[in-house]
Design a protein around this motif. Sequence first.
Motif, PDB file in Angstrom:
ATOM      1  N   ILE A 107      -9.496  -0.321   0.823  1.00 12.34           N
ATOM      2  CA  ILE A 107      -8.739  -0.859  -0.302  1.00 12.34           C
ATOM      3  C   ILE A 107      -8.941  -2.377  -0.344  1.00 12.34           C
ATOM      4  O   ILE A 107      -9.000  -3.042   0.694  1.00 12.34           O
ATOM      5  N   SER A 120      -3.498  -4.571  -0.652  1.00  9.57           N
ATOM      6  CA  SER A 120      -2.458  -3.553  -0.487  1.00  9.57           C
ATOM      7  C   SER A 120      -1.171  -4.144   0.074  1.00  9.57           C
ATOM      8  O   SER A 120      -1.152  -5.235   0.650  1.00  9.57           O
ATOM      9  N   ALA A 129       4.126  -3.673  -4.564  1.00 10.42           N
ATOM     10  CA  ALA A 129       2.807  -3.209  -5.008  1.00 10.42           C
ATOM     11  C   ALA A 129       2.737  -3.112  -6.525  1.00 10.42           C
ATOM     12  O   ALA A 129       1.739  -3.514  -7.145  1.00 10.42           O
ATOM     13  N   SER A 136      -2.217  -1.574  -4.302  1.00  8.39           N
ATOM     14  CA  SER A 136      -1.892  -0.267  -3.718  1.00  8.39           C
ATOM     15  C   SER A 136      -0.787  -0.360  -2.670  1.00  8.39           C
ATOM     16  O   SER A 136      -0.704  -1.331  -1.909  1.00  8.39           O
ATOM     17  N   SER A 137       0.051   0.675  -2.620  1.00  6.07           N
ATOM     18  CA  SER A 137       1.080   0.786  -1.578  1.00  6.07           C
ATOM     19  C   SER A 137       0.608   1.792  -0.533  1.00  6.07           C
ATOM     20  O   SER A 137       0.084   2.853  -0.873  1.00  6.07           O
ATOM     21  N   ASP A 181       1.233   5.256  -2.778  1.00  5.67           N
ATOM     22  CA  ASP A 181      -0.122   5.616  -3.219  1.00  5.67           C
ATOM     23  C   ASP A 181      -0.926   6.313  -2.129  1.00  5.67           C
ATOM     24  O   ASP A 181      -1.614   7.300  -2.391  1.00  5.67           O
ATOM     25  N   TYR A 182      -0.851   5.778  -0.887  1.00  5.45           N
ATOM     26  CA  TYR A 182      -1.665   6.314   0.208  1.00  5.45           C
ATOM     27  C   TYR A 182      -0.813   6.448   1.479  1.00  5.45           C
ATOM     28  O   TYR A 182      -0.056   5.534   1.821  1.00  5.45           O
TER      29      TYR A 182
END
Length: 315
Positions: free
Chosen positions: A13, A16, A41, A47-48, A88-89
């Motif tokens: 990424i 983040s 985020a 991205s989180s 998100d991930y």
Amino acid sequence: MKYFYNFPEIPFIDRSVITIGMFDGVHLGHAKVVAKCVKIAKQKGISSVVISFSNHPSSYFNSKNESKNSLLSPDKEKIRWIESLGIDYLFMIPFDNYIAHLPAENFIEDILLAKFGINDLVLGYDNRFGFQRKGSVDFVNEHYSSQINAYSIDVAKIENEIISSSLIKEYVIQGNISKANTMLGRSYSLQGKVVHGHHKGRELGFPTANIELEDIDKLIPGLGVYISCLKVDGTPYYGVTNIGKRPTITQDTYISIETHLFDFQDDIYEKEVELYLFEKIRDEKKFNSLQELIEQISLDIKFTKSQLAKIHITS
């Protein structure tokens, strides 16, 4: 949300916001941390990420500390609840020799910066990472403030008690499910499959659904009788659940989970179900006769039905 069981070998990424922790139970305190991560985020359009573990660190440091029946939320549940918070991930990495001995500096430089392009780090008030728990918000602010914004989230409390996974576990083991539910922010539940038992409940006039747990790591509540609800194909059916060894009937050496559902006659053997627990109404005990047991079950059912207007599933 996308989830993985190991770190990527290449940069993953560009930028983040990351939080790190075991997050067992994904309780209200955890939700507070994750919510901050998601909020930052979204504000920055990046991205989180949650970095968690597929096994509890305590099981690594103490090999005698088996994981069996010890987790509020085994992997499948943890993934479900973290996803519901908008992350998100999610990375569920093994807590192994490499992670246990990885210095905080290397964790930050080789993983958080190199692989995830970390911009912000959000940690719970007592959370640490890296070898000998050296990594903290203060540590990041002291050594990496030019690269990372670090935030510490204050404690979450209910009735002057700090919400924690260990405290919730104590309440679950005690059978104080209503208190555990309050701290979780949802009803404690057990996932599993309906299997054939000894059919003793049917012989007594109270047929039960015998539930085999989906995951042996799941923490089983203290022995006793509970007001409960069984979700079958997404539909809730209320009833009473006995968790115990059935001392009056069979004196089992293992713990069984049996639910008698009100006004329910369907065949649900082999069905995947979720059992929600609301309140413990009494301890399990050995009765002097089957007739005494039948009379007590009748009283349990009568009391439970009187409480149903106050009960609702929170998930």
